[in-house]
Design a protein around this motif. Structure first.
Motif, PDB file in Angstrom:
ATOM      1  N   GLU A   6     -30.529 -28.102  33.513  1.00 33.28           N
ATOM      2  CA  GLU A   6     -29.434 -28.574  32.671  1.00 33.28           C
ATOM      3  C   GLU A   6     -29.851 -28.474  31.209  1.00 33.28           C
ATOM      4  N   ASN A   7     -28.979 -27.909  30.389  1.00 33.00           N
ATOM      5  CA  ASN A   7     -29.219 -27.793  28.954  1.00 33.00           C
ATOM      6  C   ASN A   7     -28.756 -29.064  28.254  1.00 33.00           C
ATOM      7  N   GLU A   8     -29.172 -29.250  27.011  1.00 30.66           N
ATOM      8  CA  GLU A   8     -28.808 -30.443  26.240  1.00 30.66           C
ATOM      9  C   GLU A   8     -27.308 -30.604  26.063  1.00 30.66           C
ATOM     10  N   ASP A   9     -26.580 -29.499  26.028  1.00 30.58           N
ATOM     11  CA  ASP A   9     -25.130 -29.565  25.819  1.00 30.58           C
ATOM     12  C   ASP A   9     -24.347 -29.790  27.112  1.00 30.58           C
ATOM     13  N   GLY A  10     -25.032 -29.983  28.226  1.00 34.02           N
ATOM     14  CA  GLY A  10     -24.365 -30.227  29.502  1.00 34.02           C
ATOM     15  C   GLY A  10     -24.119 -28.978  30.323  1.00 34.02           C
ATOM     16  N   SER A  11     -24.374 -27.811  29.754  1.00 39.78           N
ATOM     17  CA  SER A  11     -24.267 -26.569  30.523  1.00 39.78           C
ATOM     18  C   SER A  11     -25.524 -26.422  31.381  1.00 39.78           C
ATOM     19  N   PHE A  12     -25.521 -25.428  32.253  1.00 39.62           N
ATOM     20  CA  PHE A  12     -26.657 -25.203  33.144  1.00 39.62           C
ATOM     21  C   PHE A  12     -27.136 -23.768  33.024  1.00 39.62           C
ATOM     22  N   LEU A  13     -28.418 -23.570  33.263  1.00 40.94           N
ATOM     23  CA  LEU A  13     -28.991 -22.239  33.326  1.00 40.94           C
ATOM     24  C   LEU A  13     -29.497 -22.027  34.747  1.00 40.94           C
ATOM     25  N   LEU A  14     -28.914 -21.070  35.441  1.00 42.77           N
ATOM     26  CA  LEU A  14     -29.318 -20.710  36.795  1.00 42.77           C
ATOM     27  C   LEU A  14     -30.184 -19.463  36.696  1.00 42.77           C
ATOM     28  N   GLU A  15     -31.421 -19.553  37.197  1.00 46.23           N
ATOM     29  CA  GLU A  15     -32.343 -18.417  37.154  1.00 46.23           C
ATOM     30  C   GLU A  15     -32.693 -18.006  38.582  1.00 46.23           C
ATOM     31  N   GLN A  16     -32.501 -16.729  38.873  1.00 41.62           N
ATOM     32  CA  GLN A  16     -32.810 -16.180  40.190  1.00 41.62           C
ATOM     33  C   GLN A  16     -33.986 -15.210  40.040  1.00 41.62           C
ATOM     34  N   TYR A  17     -35.068 -15.497  40.760  1.00 37.51           N
ATOM     35  CA  TYR A  17     -36.277 -14.681  40.658  1.00 37.51           C
ATOM     36  C   TYR A  17     -36.417 -13.691  41.804  1.00 37.51           C
ATOM     37  N   HIS A  18     -35.411 -13.604  42.629  1.00 33.38           N
ATOM     38  CA  HIS A  18     -35.415 -12.639  43.735  1.00 33.38           C
ATOM     39  C   HIS A  18     -34.001 -12.073  43.853  1.00 33.38           C
ATOM     40  N   CYS A  19     -33.895 -10.770  43.928  1.00 27.53           N
ATOM     41  CA  CYS A  19     -32.594 -10.128  44.045  1.00 27.53           C
ATOM     42  C   CYS A  19     -32.603  -9.205  45.264  1.00 27.53           C
ATOM     43  N   PRO A  20     -31.885  -9.579  46.309  1.00 28.92           N
ATOM     44  CA  PRO A  20     -31.876  -8.746  47.507  1.00 28.92           C
ATOM     45  C   PRO A  20     -31.143  -7.412  47.319  1.00 28.92           C
ATOM     46  N   ILE A  21     -30.377  -7.304  46.226  1.00 28.05           N
ATOM     47  CA  ILE A  21     -29.634  -6.055  45.986  1.00 28.05           C
ATOM     48  C   ILE A  21     -30.110  -5.346  44.718  1.00 28.05           C
ATOM     49  N   ARG A  22     -31.336  -5.613  44.305  1.00 32.38           N
ATOM     50  CA  ARG A  22     -31.847  -5.051  43.049  1.00 32.38           C
ATOM     51  C   ARG A  22     -31.791  -3.529  43.013  1.00 32.38           C
ATOM     52  N   SER A  23     -32.149  -2.869  44.100  1.00 33.36           N
ATOM     53  CA  SER A  23     -32.142  -1.404  44.092  1.00 33.36           C
ATOM     54  C   SER A  23     -30.725  -0.856  43.931  1.00 33.36           C
ATOM     55  N   ILE A  24     -29.758  -1.520  44.521  1.00 33.40           N
ATOM     56  CA  ILE A  24     -28.357  -1.108  44.365  1.00 33.40           C
ATOM     57  C   ILE A  24     -27.875  -1.429  42.951  1.00 33.40           C
ATOM     58  N   ALA A  25     -28.212  -2.635  42.468  1.00 36.09           N
ATOM     59  CA  ALA A  25     -27.768  -3.070  41.141  1.00 36.09           C
ATOM     60  C   ALA A  25     -28.337  -2.184  40.036  1.00 36.09           C
ATOM     61  N   SER A  26     -29.497  -1.587  40.270  1.00 36.50           N
ATOM     62  CA  SER A  26     -30.087  -0.691  39.268  1.00 36.50           C
ATOM     63  C   SER A  26     -29.182   0.493  38.970  1.00 36.50           C
ATOM     64  N   ASN A  27     -28.431   0.937  39.969  1.00 32.37           N
ATOM     65  CA  ASN A  27     -27.532   2.079  39.799  1.00 32.37           C
ATOM     66  C   ASN A  27     -26.063   1.681  39.620  1.00 32.37           C
ATOM     67  N   HIS A  28     -25.749   0.422  39.943  1.00 34.03           N
ATOM     68  CA  HIS A  28     -24.353  -0.038  39.876  1.00 34.03           C
ATOM     69  C   HIS A  28     -24.330  -1.401  39.188  1.00 34.03           C
ATOM     70  N   LYS A  29     -24.407  -1.405  37.869  1.00 30.32           N
ATOM     71  CA  LYS A  29     -24.517  -2.633  37.088  1.00 30.32           C
ATOM     72  C   LYS A  29     -23.317  -3.563  37.250  1.00 30.32           C
ATOM     73  N   ASP A  30     -22.177  -3.024  37.660  1.00 28.88           N
ATOM     74  CA  ASP A  30     -20.988  -3.866  37.830  1.00 28.88           C
ATOM     75  C   ASP A  30     -21.173  -4.907  38.933  1.00 28.88           C
ATOM     76  N   ILE A  31     -22.128  -4.698  39.829  1.00 25.78           N
ATOM     77  CA  ILE A  31     -22.417  -5.672  40.881  1.00 25.78           C
ATOM     78  C   ILE A  31     -22.875  -6.982  40.255  1.00 25.78           C
ATOM     79  N   CYS A  32     -23.644  -6.927  39.195  1.00 23.41           N
ATOM     80  CA  CYS A  32     -24.121  -8.137  38.518  1.00 23.41           C
ATOM     81  C   CYS A  32     -22.943  -8.913  37.939  1.00 23.41           C
ATOM     82  N   THR A  33     -22.002  -8.209  37.350  1.00 27.03           N
ATOM     83  CA  THR A  33     -20.808  -8.849  36.807  1.00 27.03           C
ATOM     84  C   THR A  33     -20.003  -9.504  37.916  1.00 27.03           C
ATOM     85  N   LEU A  34     -19.908  -8.834  39.048  1.00 29.47           N
ATOM     86  CA  LEU A  34     -19.182  -9.402  40.186  1.00 29.47           C
ATOM     87  C   LEU A  34     -19.839 -10.682  40.688  1.00 29.47           C
TER      88      LEU A  34
END
Length: 73
Positions: A6-34
């Motif tokens: 939780e940040n001081e302003d009440g927002s949150f930061l979610l950090e993911q250190y493992h990506c099961p679709i990283r190899s796909i996302a490397s070629n299709h960046k729109d997956i991250c947006t989705l």
């Protein structure tokens, strides 16, 4: 591994250190947006924006999650 902080302003930061679709996302960046859009649709009344990408030299993918501001009409 995933961390949520939780940040001081009440927002949150979610950090993911493992990506099961990283190899796909490397070629299709729109997956991250989705993924950010999926989180936003699941967390009612929130906005979600991506802050970092494992596919772009970061050690994690991170998302800023905050409350959506009311729109005056």
């Amino acid at each position: 591994m995933t961390e949520l902080r939780e940040n001081e302003d009440g927002s949150f930061l979610l950090e993911q250190y493992h990506c099961p679709i990283r190899s796909i996302a490397s070629n299709h960046k729109d997956i991250c947006t989705l993924e950010a859009e999926l989180f936003e649709s699941l967390i009612d009344g929130s906005y979600v924006s991506m802050c970092s990408f494992m596919t772009v030299d970061s050690n994690c993918c991170s998302f800023l999650i905050g409350k959506r501001k009311a729109v005056l009409k």
